[in-house]
Design a protein around this motif. Sequence first.
Motif, PDB file in Angstrom:
ATOM      1  N   ARG A   1      71.743 -13.101  38.005  1.00 19.15           N
ATOM      2  CA  ARG A   1      71.714 -11.669  37.744  1.00 19.15           C
ATOM      3  C   ARG A   1      71.913 -11.315  36.273  1.00 19.15           C
ATOM      4  N   THR A   2      72.594 -12.192  35.522  1.00 25.34           N
ATOM      5  CA  THR A   2      72.815 -11.809  34.133  1.00 25.34           C
ATOM      6  C   THR A   2      71.620 -12.142  33.272  1.00 25.34           C
TER       7      THR A   2
ATOM      8  N   ARG B   1      68.917  -9.412  31.255  1.00 24.16           N
ATOM      9  CA  ARG B   1      69.336  -8.046  31.498  1.00 24.16           C
ATOM     10  C   ARG B   1      69.651  -7.371  30.164  1.00 24.16           C
ATOM     11  N   THR B   2      69.269  -6.128  29.996  1.00 22.72           N
ATOM     12  CA  THR B   2      69.628  -5.411  28.761  1.00 22.72           C
ATOM     13  C   THR B   2      70.440  -4.175  29.120  1.00 22.72           C
TER      14      THR B   2
ATOM     15  N   THR C   1      71.894  -0.427  32.875  1.00 22.57           N
ATOM     16  CA  THR C   1      71.328  -1.755  32.663  1.00 22.57           C
ATOM     17  C   THR C   1      69.879  -1.771  33.114  1.00 22.57           C
ATOM     18  N   ARG C   2      69.169  -2.701  32.528  1.00 22.06           N
ATOM     19  CA  ARG C   2      67.775  -2.861  32.888  1.00 22.06           C
ATOM     20  C   ARG C   2      67.579  -4.305  33.319  1.00 22.06           C
ATOM     21  N   MET C   3      66.819  -4.515  34.364  1.00 24.26           N
ATOM     22  CA  MET C   3      66.685  -5.862  34.921  1.00 24.26           C
ATOM     23  C   MET C   3      65.539  -6.662  34.299  1.00 24.26           C
TER      24      MET C   3
END
Lengths: 230, 317
Positions: free
Chosen positions: B183-184, B187-188, B160-162
């Motif tokens: 947090r979601t 995000r990718t 995941t990327r933030m």
Amino acid sequence: MAYGIRLKVWGDHACFTRPEMKVERVSYDVMTPSAARGILEAIHWKPAIRWIVDAIHVLEAPRFQSIRRNEIGSKVPAGKVKSAMKRGDLEGLQLLVDEDRQQRAATVLVRPAYVIEAHFELTGKGGGEETEGKHLDIFNRRARRGQCFHQPCLGTREFAASFELIEPEAPMPEPSEKTTELGFGTPRDLGFMLWDIDHQTKDKPSMFFRAILQDGVVKVPQPGSAEVRR
Amino acid sequence: MTTLANRYDFVLLFDVAKGNPNGDPDAGNMPRLDPETNHGLVSDVSLKRKVRNYVELARAGTEGHHIYVEEGAILNDKHRQAYKALRPDDAKVDKDAKLNPRDEAEAKQIRDFMCRNFFDVRTFGAVMSTGINAGQVRGPVQMTFASSVEPIVPQEISITRMAATSDAEKKQRAEGADEGNERTENRTMGRKHIVPYALYRAHGFVSAKLAERTGFGENDLDLLFEALASMFEHDRSAARGEMATRKLIVFKHDNALGNGPAHALFDRISVGRNIDGEFREIDSRIDNYAPARAFKDYALTIDRDNLPEGVKIIEKL
């Protein structure tokens, strides 16, 4: 067939590219006479002789696989090299692969094995002292000991060919399975196939022949016969 | 520059741990697989690329070690521009872009010039479009596909990327996200393919006769072997994981044509599994053992008995 030789060649992959499918390369089902000639020339060749392939024995049924690779899209331009030579520096004489990239798939043969049956003729370029026996001895000696001018290949250079001389008294190796795919029972027509490229004529035209795989053997017509079409 | 008088055949063993040695563009950059046997593959061109990159790093800008097929920016040009700024020389730049060699002699000059200056042209060859014929330089060094000694099982790792790439993407994600969950947002998800561990084996050939034609000499050969031994040290990246050359075994023939068939020489080097300190052939009998996860799980035997006369085995690594 007084000067005939038999050479077994095999490898992991092979790509005998069909001229009509050159960009995304697709291999012929079996080795072309022209590729076979190249293998023989990699072991021994002099301008005094000309190899003529008589038959190609196919020991493994053709199986295909696809491999896609990043390739470069252009060749080295002679003009640019010349100007660099004149200038005396190499600036701008590079290819940037990232900017000139083509992804190409190649459909290649998997684990092929063949026996090349061939003989040679004298071309008369070597002067009077050339004898057939001499060249035959040289070839046999080299092939027996695994010597070669450069490692022969199955169509393209990344697919190296292993080779082994079949001694004149030894029996012909049998195909692993006598299937209809190898033309056992009914002959298999492979269609028109490249015979060789005529390097003597301008524009180097290709010559074709009708390849029939019968009992695991493709008989190759002799040069100058009516079966070789231009 | 001494010319090469010997034929060489070599075996290169390299391994990869938790990385992707060579992605397959046909399979979404998964590690290349032989679909019939599940053995991993590394293409010949991938190995050649690494050799070129190493030579470019190790011999940057030295006479005769330029690389024709380059990756990315050309540092030499930048250096040269700096020089030009310092010392504006009045070299006439040839404006004629369309030139073809007039005859075979000129085509030969062009080929020789390229071979003299460019290591990769001298080593691997190149196709030059010289109007006469394809003006091909066939290089003395021939590399083949590397394949893993055992079947490999590539793993797909999701990551995941933030951060989001663009505003639009961020908005889109914000709309879909549950409220209040920091947090979601934006995000990718991404994907990595790795081979947990594999040992690859590649074969190569050096033809002394073709070396004569391109001027590939002893120093070039040493540089080639140096490159093969340490090319992975300079090819680190997120995708590659840990790669290293483990063994480079060279068969040196005492003449140009060689003294034995290459396939018979290569067969003298067998790679097996190291099971409790014993060499075990790789076949179905070792299926019940744990998969190899380090180089020490493999064992190597070199059959030195009855070598053909005039062939030497040199272990470069």
